[in-house]
Scaffold this active site. Structure first.
Site, PDB file in Angstrom:
ATOM      1  N   HIS A 264      -2.619   2.936  32.792  1.00  0.00           N
ATOM      2  CA  HIS A 264      -1.264   2.714  32.279  1.00  0.00           C
ATOM      3  C   HIS A 264      -0.876   1.241  32.367  1.00  0.00           C
ATOM      4  CE1 HIS A 264       2.765   3.220  31.127  1.00  0.00           C
ATOM      5  NE2 HIS A 264       3.272   3.841  32.174  1.00  0.00           N
ATOM      6  N   HIS A 305      -4.943   0.190  20.697  1.00  0.00           N
ATOM      7  CA  HIS A 305      -3.892   0.781  21.526  1.00  0.00           C
ATOM      8  C   HIS A 305      -3.864   2.275  21.286  1.00  0.00           C
ATOM      9  CE1 HIS A 305       0.116   1.610  23.194  1.00  0.00           C
ATOM     10  NE2 HIS A 305       0.029   0.455  23.807  1.00  0.00           N
ATOM     11  N   ASP A 362      -1.159  -6.621  25.690  1.00  0.00           N
ATOM     12  CA  ASP A 362      -1.730  -6.886  27.012  1.00  0.00           C
ATOM     13  C   ASP A 362      -2.730  -8.041  26.973  1.00  0.00           C
ATOM     14  OD1 ASP A 362      -0.432  -4.661  28.372  1.00  0.00           O
ATOM     15  OD2 ASP A 362      -1.712  -3.392  27.140  1.00  0.00           O
TER      16      ASP A 362
END
Length: 428
Positions: A264, A305, A362
């Site tokens: 996560h 993703h 990210d």
């Protein structure tokens, strides 16, 4: 509301009510399914189950859409600030000038933490993981701010929300400095939200600290882009904890614990580990061959993703910010050279383009934070700090619903049927 029919047996049908939201897929109401049929639905990971109604955030992964309260993230990132977005997520509308100034003042005045909290830090090893510290310290806030723990009082809920949004940067900075063996730095009311965080992170008592405006703007965007992401694992954890009547500090602590999971919140940390494994630009071709080999388990971290099947709208924003920061700081870091080369290849190589494995948020946020000087171990803690407003907004939304019930998922039991106890001397 319309009727939807599903088949139970050849001679029997079940009628389910169908509901439409303001945008997105319709849902079938299965609340009475067990009462009417004696059956549950089975949905591991809740991939096809809506556990709540929410008016906060909307995602369309196929189209690369992310909206906070109906506002596209691209517009907010270009025009807004993190604290304005905090107000929007919490209250449902953008503030006017007077409302924003009042909100910023409230948050600024709540950034200090109780002085005795410093003793909690001393109970941890100096090399304790920042998330381990945050889980404990945030949960402990209820022992210091018990004047706002009446979850049935809207005023108490709002005060707790303000405290959490204001104090999380202070606690994250304290965690970093404790790890580094540095003295804690108090917040300064002259700085904005991002500047104050950077000051508490990197200043020293012996001299004045001047935040780099490009770096501060980049951090503000990182906070904003991670502020909420619909019913993800940690947000669902906060809602589930809150459904029991737990206090808001305990609920946010539970969200932090969930975010700690590498599947996560650890994605940008995984990006840096991958870059370190590659080592240098010369090693990229060999690494890419391993990624492309279907018999090899090597993965390209920070690309693609789970939700966004096309592109991550946050990544497009973060890419420009990333390049601005690297240019402004002029950082000479071989790992960042590897990152930029990977980006170039992934955006042009047919293997990645055809599979829509674009760099995600990210990938870029990890590069930015490394360039700023933030250690990899703190990345997820900063993610938690950013996501706090989303968690608390969902918690407040849930607590204001008259029909709110304690969460109680059902199960498909696969264990032993009833059996009789055997005394120890009769067991084989």
């Amino acid at each position: 509301m319309t009727a939807e029919v599903v088949q139970k047996k050849a001679s029997e049908t079940i009628t389910l009510d169908r509901y439409s939201g303001s945008v997105g897929p319709d849902v079938l109401d299965v609340q009475a399914l067990y009462k009417d049929t004696g059956m549950f639905t089975y949905d591991p990971g809740f991939m096809s189950t809506a556990a709540c109604q929410s008016a906060i955030t909307y995602i369309d992964g196929d189209k690369g859409v992310l909206m906070y309260r109906g506002y596209p993230i691209e517009q907010l990132a270009e025009e807004s600030s993190h604290l304005e977005v905090c107000y929007l997520l919490m209250h449902g509308e953008l503030p006017n000038k007077k409302e924003l100034e009042a909100f910023e003042k409230i948050i600024t005045e709540h950034t200090m933490v109780h002085d005795q909290l410093q003793y909690f830090f001393r109970g941890f090893r100096r090399d304790a993981h920042p998330m381990a510290i945050l889980v404990g310290v945030v949960g402990a806030l209820s022992a210091f701010y018990h004047d706002s723990l009446d979850i049935d009082d809207p005023k108490h809920r709002m005060v707790s929300a303000h405290r959490l949004i204001a104090k999380m940067p202070t606690l994250v900075a304290m965690t970093y400095r404790y790890n580094q063996g540095l003295p804690f730095i108090y917040p300064q009311n002259k700085y904005n939200y991002a500047e104050n965080f950077l000051n508490m992170m990197f200043s020293v008592p012996a001299e004045e600290y001047t935040p780099n405006p490009i770096v501060a703007k980049a951090m503000d965007k990182i906070f904003m882009l991670h502020a909420d992401h619909e019913q993800n694992a940690s947000t669902s954890t906060v809602r589930l904890a809150g459904s029991s009547g737990a206090n808001p500090f305990a609920c946010i602590s539970s969200g932090i614990a969930c975010l700690w999971g590498p599947a996560h919140g650890g994605a940008n940390e995984a990006v840096l580990k991958m870059l370190a494994e590659i080592g240098s630009v010369e090693n990229i071709p060999a690494y890419m061959e391993k990624v492309k080999d279907k018999n090899n388990s090597t993965r390209l971290m920070g690309f693609g993703h789970r939700v966004y099947k096309n592109f991550d709208p946050r990544a497009t924003i973060m890419r420009d910010t990333c390049h601005d920061v690297l240019k402004a700081l002029g950082v000479d870091d071989p790992m960042l050279d590897v990152a930029m080369k990977l980006e170039e290849i992934a955006l042009s190589d047919p293997y990645f383009v055809d599979r829509k494995l674009y760099p995600n948020v990210d990938f870029y946020s990890g590069i930015i934070m490394r360039a700023i000087g933030i250690p990899t171990s703190l990345f997820t803690a900063i993610f938690a700090m950013s996501r706090t407003v989303g968690w608390i907004s969902h918690w407040m939304e849930m607590m204001s619903e008259p029909s709110q019930k304690i969460g109680r998922p059902r199960q498909l039991y696969t264990g032993a049927d009833k059996r009789d106890y055997k005394p120890l001397n009769k067991r084989k």
